[in-house]
Design a protein around this motif. Structure first.
Motif: not given
Length: 542
Positions: A32-33, A18, A28-30, A25-26, A22
């Motif tokens: 946000l979840a 990664w 930030v997405l985690s 992004r991972a 990447e």
């Protein structure tokens, strides 16, 4: 995208492939979840709290209040009926009348609040049924009795009325207890939701704080720390530690690729520096050889200027003595042979002097100074005044500048160009020579133009090669060194020289000299003084 360098095992785990983007992004997405889940839980808690609050404020509490008002209205009715029955005064029926109105209002309010709640509605119906029984047996007959007879009616219904009103009170108590229980349940649920809400929002705050710490620590470990390590390695390499390796195994894939590129550059630089060191050592050896060779050349120049010329002078002198002493005994052929020998010795001596002067350009007595070309030209014309007078030459010039140069060499340059223009003049017209000067952004452009025999375009480059001649020695005497020396002088000063092939009739030599510089080259160590060519010597390879 290029593949990042392998780890120590030779293989890369998926997350090691990664890049920084990447990982971001991972992360930030985690985050946000997690925040969405917590936000949903918080929204549910807030909605539940709002529901419980609405139930208690808009349903349970108003219903309990209305039930209490209903009981109060019934008590007012019982009080009014009892007062009228005892006194017979109609004004005592006012509480009864008002109680009926309050009962109707409380019942309407309760039915609205308890709509959809069967058990409290059943309790309300039982209360109303008991009220209806009491009113039918006691309240309405007493209220309808005329004054004076009400006591008899009241006496007849007193026992039955007390029992019926006790039943009303019991039913109202049951109703109020149920409504109180519902209100207490709603209050307890609201308290639980408040506690849950506090825990949820505390958890959200803690999770956000943990996420911030994780993001900070992740950036520090994954980006900042590898960048600091890479920067430290780069600083050490730039500081001169070219053998210090750059770590290419930490950080995201793109940072490892960057580190690998820097490491490749470091290796290349180390190889280039090693090669440069070898080249420098070789150049040092060659410089030592050149210094030794120059010393030998200086010695040879000294020998050539003294020891080699002495035998030539003796040859010429003794040949001339031989010719004078034995003139009456030698025939014409012998005199011719002696003349050839003397001429050869003289030309050999001239050639040696010219070669010495050519070799000393830029090497001996090279001292830069401010040179007034106007004054230098006047001095040069004085030195070749005899040739100018004999040829009838006319020399004109533009205003000439003051330059930073070697005055001796510039004097040789002007003298060679002017004597060439005079020597190679046209037989049918006197020489006309003009020296022009034009300033440029970096250098002055000079030109020496004449109306002589000219130089063919095919010989424009050849004339600057030493010993190259375009005419026989019988037609134009000389050794073919003049223009070669001019080129060497101009190039030593950082300029260029060429023949203007389009100029006609005659010859136009164009050369450039740089503008004055604030820093003057240091003078070389003094050696043998250069010999200026004599006015009659050949100075152009034509």
């Amino acid at each position: 995208m290029r593949r990042p360098p392998d780890d120590a095992s030779g293989r890369l785990t998926p997350w090691r492939r990664w890049t920084t983007g990447e990982w971001l992004r991972a992360g930030v997405l985690s985050a946000l979840a997690v925040l969405l889940v917590l936000g949903g839980l918080g929204a549910w808690v807030l909605a539940q709290a709002a529901t419980d609050t609405s139930t208690m404020v808009d349903h349970s509490s108003p219903a309990l209040t209305s039930a209490v008002r209903l009981e109060s209205a019934l008590l007012d009715q019982e009080t009014g009926i009892r007062g009228y029955g005892l006194t017979g005064r109609r004004d005592y029926l006012t509480p009864y009348t008002q109680g009926l109105a309050d009962q109707k209002s409380a019942v309407d309010r309760l039915r609205t609040l308890l709509a959809g709640d069967p058990k409290p509605l059943a309790d309300l119906d039982r209360v109303l049924a008991r009220v209806e029984t009491w009113q039918a047996v006691v309240a309405r007959p007493v209220a309808a009795a005329a004054p004076g007879t009400q006591a008899q009616v009241a006496t007849l219904t007193v026992a039955k009325g007390k029992a019926d009103f006790d039943a009303v009170r019991a039913a109202a108590a049951v109703q109020q207890n149920r409504l109180q229980a519902e209100r207490d349940s709603a209050r307890a649920s609201l308290d639980r939701i408040d506690v849950l809400r506090a825990w949820v929002f505390t958890t959200i705050a803690v999770v956000i704080l943990l996420l911030a710490v994780l993001v900070f620590e992740g950036l520090r470990r994954g980006v900042t720390k590898p960048l600091e390590a890479l920067s430290d390695d780069v600083r050490r390499v730039s500081g001169g530690e070219f053998d210090h390796p750059v770590d290419t195994g930490t950080g995201p894939a793109d940072l490892r690729l960057l580190a690998a590129d820097v490491e490749a550059m470091r290796r290349r630089l180390a190889e280039e520096l090693a090669f440069a060191d070898q080249t420098r050592l070789l150049l040092d050896d060659q410089a030592a050889d050149l210094r030794r060779s120059n010393a030998e050349l200086e010695q040879f120049a000294y020998v050539a200027s003294h020891d080699l010329q002495e035998p030539l002078r003796k040859v010429a002198s003794f040949c001339q003595l031989l010719q004078r002493r034995y003139a009456d005994k030698l025939d014409e052929r012998a005199d011719q042979y002696i003349a050839f020998a003397v001429d050869g010795a003289n030309r050999m001596q001239t050639l040696i002097n010219d070669l010495l002067a050519f070799s000393r350009v830029g090497r001996v007595n090279a001292a830069y100074a401010a040179v007034d070309l106007e004054q230098l030209l006047e001095t040069t014309l004085d030195s070749i005044g005899l040739a100018v007078e004999e040829s009838g030459a006319v020399v004109t010039h533009d205003p000439l500048p003051t330059l930073t140069a070697d005055p001796t060499q510039l004097g040789m340059l002007l003298q060679n160009l002017l004597t060439n223009a005079i020597k190679f003049r046209s037989p049918d017209r006197p020489p006309e020579i003009h020296i022009s000067a034009e300033p440029g952004p970096d250098a002055w452009t000079f030109a020496v133009a004449d109306n002589g025999i000219g130089i063919g375009a095919e010989y424009a480059d050849r004339v600057f090669v030493i010993f190259q001649r375009l005419h026989t020695r019988d037609a134009y005497p000389g050794n073919g060194i003049g223009l070669a020396m001019c080129k060497k002088i101009v190039e030593y000063h950082g300029g260029s020289i060429a023949v203007d092939a389009e100029y006609a009739p005659g010859t136009r030599i164009v050369f450039t000299l740089p503008l004055p510089s604030e820093e003057l080259p240091a003078a070389l160590p003094p050696a043998l003084p250069p010999a200026l060519p004599r006015p009659g010597d050949d100075t152009e390879s034509q």
